[in-house]
Design a protein around this motif. Sequence first.
Motif, short mmCIF file in Angstrom:
data_model
loop_
_atom_site.label_atom_id
_atom_site.label_comp_id
_atom_site.label_asym_id
_atom_site.label_seq_id
_atom_site.Cartn_x
_atom_site.Cartn_y
_atom_site.Cartn_z
N LEU B 352 -4.75 -4.54 -30.46
CA LEU B 352 -4.27 -5.09 -28.97
C LEU B 352 -4.96 -4.50 -27.90
N ASP B 353 -5.01 -3.18 -28.00
CA ASP B 353 -5.65 -2.38 -26.96
C ASP B 353 -7.05 -2.85 -27.01
N GLU B 354 -7.75 -2.79 -28.09
CA GLU B 354 -9.10 -3.21 -28.30
C GLU B 354 -9.38 -4.41 -27.56
N LEU B 355 -8.46 -5.42 -28.06
CA LEU B 355 -8.68 -6.69 -27.33
C LEU B 355 -8.47 -6.76 -25.83
N ALA B 356 -7.57 -5.80 -25.33
CA ALA B 356 -7.46 -5.79 -23.82
C ALA B 356 -8.65 -5.13 -23.17
N GLU B 357 -9.27 -4.16 -23.79
CA GLU B 357 -10.44 -3.72 -23.27
C GLU B 357 -11.75 -4.85 -23.17
N LYS B 358 -11.73 -5.47 -24.44
CA LYS B 358 -12.81 -6.66 -24.55
C LYS B 358 -12.88 -7.61 -23.44
#
Lengths: 326, 680
Positions: B352-358
């Motif tokens: 989810l953190d990776e999604l937030a970054e994207k």
Amino acid sequence: MKTFEYRTATAASAVLAPDAAFLAGGTNLVDLMKLGVATPDVLVDVTKLPLDRITDLPDGGLRVGATVRNSDLAADPRIRERYPVLSQALLAGASGQLRNMATTGGNLLQRTRCTYFMDPSTPCNKRAPGSGCPARAGDHRNLAILGGSEACIATHPSDMAVALAALGAQVRVESATGERTIAVTELHRLPGDRPDLDTVLDHGEMITAVDLPALPFATRSAYRKARDRASYAFAVGSVAAALDVADGLVRDVRLAWGAVAPRPWRATTAERLLRGRPATHENFLAAADEELRAARPLRDNAYKTTLTRNLTAAVLTRLASAGEAR
Amino acid sequence: MTATVGTPLARLEGPAKVTGAARYAAEYPQDDVVHGWIVQSPVPRGRLNAVLADPTADAIAVLWHGNAPRLEPADDPELDVLQSDRISYRGQPVALVVAETLEAARRAAQVLQLDITAEEHDAVLRADHPGLYTPEQVNPAFPSETASGDVDAALAAAPVTVDVTYSTPALHNSPMEPHATIARWAGDDLTLYDSNQHPSGIAATVAGVFGLEPERVHVVTEHVGGGFGSKGSARPNAVLAAMAARVVGRPVKLVLPRQAMFSLVGYRTPTIQQIRLGADPDGTLTAIDHAAIGQSSRILEYAEQTAVVTRHMYAAPNRRTGHRLLRLDMPTPRWMRAPGEAPGMAAFECALDELAEKLGIDPIELRVRNEPAAEPEGGTPFTSRHYVECLRTGAERFGWAGRDPRPRQRREGDWWIGTGVAGAIYPTMAQPSTARVRAVGDDFEVAIGAADLGTGARTILTQIAADALGVPVDRVRVRIGDSTLPKASVAGGSSGSASWGWAVTGACRQLRETGGDEAVFDTTELIEKQETEGRHAFGAHFAEVRVDAVTGEVRVSRLFGMYAAGRILNPRTARSQFLGGMIMGMGMALHEEGVLDPAMGEWMNHDLAGYHIPAHADVESIDAAWLDERDDQLNPMGSKGIGEIGIVGSPAAIVNAVWHATGVRVRDLPVRLDKLLCAD
């Protein structure tokens, strides 16, 4: 564990029975006896011998008795002032409880923590000569990149010994046949095809003291250790260094590495390269790289090459800038 | 009468513990006791043909399948000890040596010769293994797979997607007090002094194995030095001690050495988790797909419920969760603190953190935008859910506002600095239990066969009883830790306080109402009537880390947990539970890993020098806080379980902070220095 006889050593020059072992702090040997890795018939306790003093030598050096406890050695004001690298290395090792038990001689003679060596249900050339070395293909993340052999890639686990190697300490040894002095960098053997022999000591030879030579510039020395948690873990890389800088040039340098070899690794090639050269970060890195050309990393320990060069440059750079600030 | 529940009463047995007066399983003096030592298989697969004892070793008995008494088959095949020549994992008990002293037993075991026919073995979990299969259920009884909507189409259509694979290693629960048993027979009556999380459960299991009526077995478990799930059911030590005691006709003491804890008591399966997320540009999740792979042994199917937690966490119209399992020639994994939730959320909250970054959306905002109104699968309303409040309040207390979302931006000296956040959830459960209360003069004796693992259960039950009786705590004496007391559920699933406290409340209220001398209360019917969905504690974890640019070493400068976990019964012991979970989460993020040698079929770092957990020096600033959450649909106390939620999400908060510090996404835990090290 195997039944053994306990005796108290009466003199360093006494004859040691064939299946006997010296016992000092016992922080490593007793563990190995429980595991069945060490199976002596007789333990000869050396801690009652009068070897627990730190005395001044005429040349300005210090003689550290073999049974001086690690915590006492680290706290000695002369050590802290003249050889801060040694005090720092000691305090970076083990835990308070272990340092209160562990001795100077015993610390040098502790054995590798290679996981195969410690587990008698697995092959290990050091523990059971000729049985093989599963570490090369298996768990070797914290094993040697320098000085290993096909038969063995164990690392020596001591922090203290790395500082002693940098300082050029001499190990005083006594047995029924006499006394001799061995450079601490020559005490531990490289494994070759006889990894079962950790050191050059003959059976019955007892370490009685470690002599620290006078080394005025060692007042500017440091030990830095990288490990997998903040405390109470063996090094995965460490550097002991002393630096003498004048006019921006390296007048003299002492450099030793831990956790990369079967012995504390005195980086003589790097030292030679640095003497007379500008004390710059780039030169420190280049010198480390030259020393590391001999490295033979395996699948999971190649990071030690990067870690060691980074640590070396960081420690020397800090020592150099500390010198400039004076 | 002022309520004592909610006040920070110190552990009642604290003085006994710190003075050494408290007795643990191996510390009950016995006349004529002898010592057992387990001989473990040195191969992962094969057959044991014979054993040859060294005549010079002073063994009283050497038991192996060739001479061991026959046992009734157990539900758990791990307890069919010394019944067959089959070796199913390295470390499996193949013999038991009994001797007059511990040292002699150990020596005799070391020199015992084993005639073994070894066979080829397979020890490595991998995502492309042909032996992977979908289990019917995952622990304890969840469907292995769930799906709704069209995940593949939603992912294909999603403007922003994440498709990442995270892996977690084998983790080992190794409580300070190892598994230990003293077994003593008197005729057909067996007494076990045993370290476990469920005295009555152990009694029933061991009775079954020996073909006895359950009341013939008396299990004493007064104090326990930690369990973390590994003592939730009977382990081979209990059966082996009882077997040996029967054979030699003397009490037998059997304490597992630390090394044996890595193969004989369960472990957390390694996992490989693929997480795929689809989202609209505003951060609304359109698809969630969580596919988890785990392992089990040849002899028992234990399927960790790694992806089940994802069924409860965030809204999304298209969703799928699934599990696959591989059976290997390895020890059997089992419960370890928050089985399922801990590894599942470690991976999911990083994805989810990776999604937030994207998306370029703050990770807290992304979570808030996907808050569900009811259970995302099934639609059951939540009894209470204050996840968003935990995120918001936690962010405020931690100092999240103004965070630069870009990675690798803050440096102080050699340190890269970063912060991270992750959610936390743990199901709120209660299990049938019975309690008894008696009036004894002016005082009251409360009895329930619960186990206090060191968490403060005894203390909290005393507080609950005192309030229910309307008397001060010093007039209540709580007896626990004994299988002959009224039957209590296992100290597991963060359900102890709710389950036992409910029974204790019931008994005390009944005594008060009836005015008699004794009351017994059984919660079975009440609990069977309860809904099980929609009941969870929630939380948010915040971490600040620094990463050494020279060495790659990671230090956690700050770790903060903000929880909504119902009524907190005792803030002192609760805080300790929360912090302990968070510290264990730190271990999962940074330190803990069973290092497998595939050729040996063994985790080589099988002691606490090689298997790292956080040391004191690793814990710098750490704190836990909680919302004042009221939920009257759960149990009479309004409490939720707090023993496990601290390890759920805290690893992800740390791993996300490491990314924020360095720009490096480490997707194979633990995050060790060699994964972050770069050339200077």
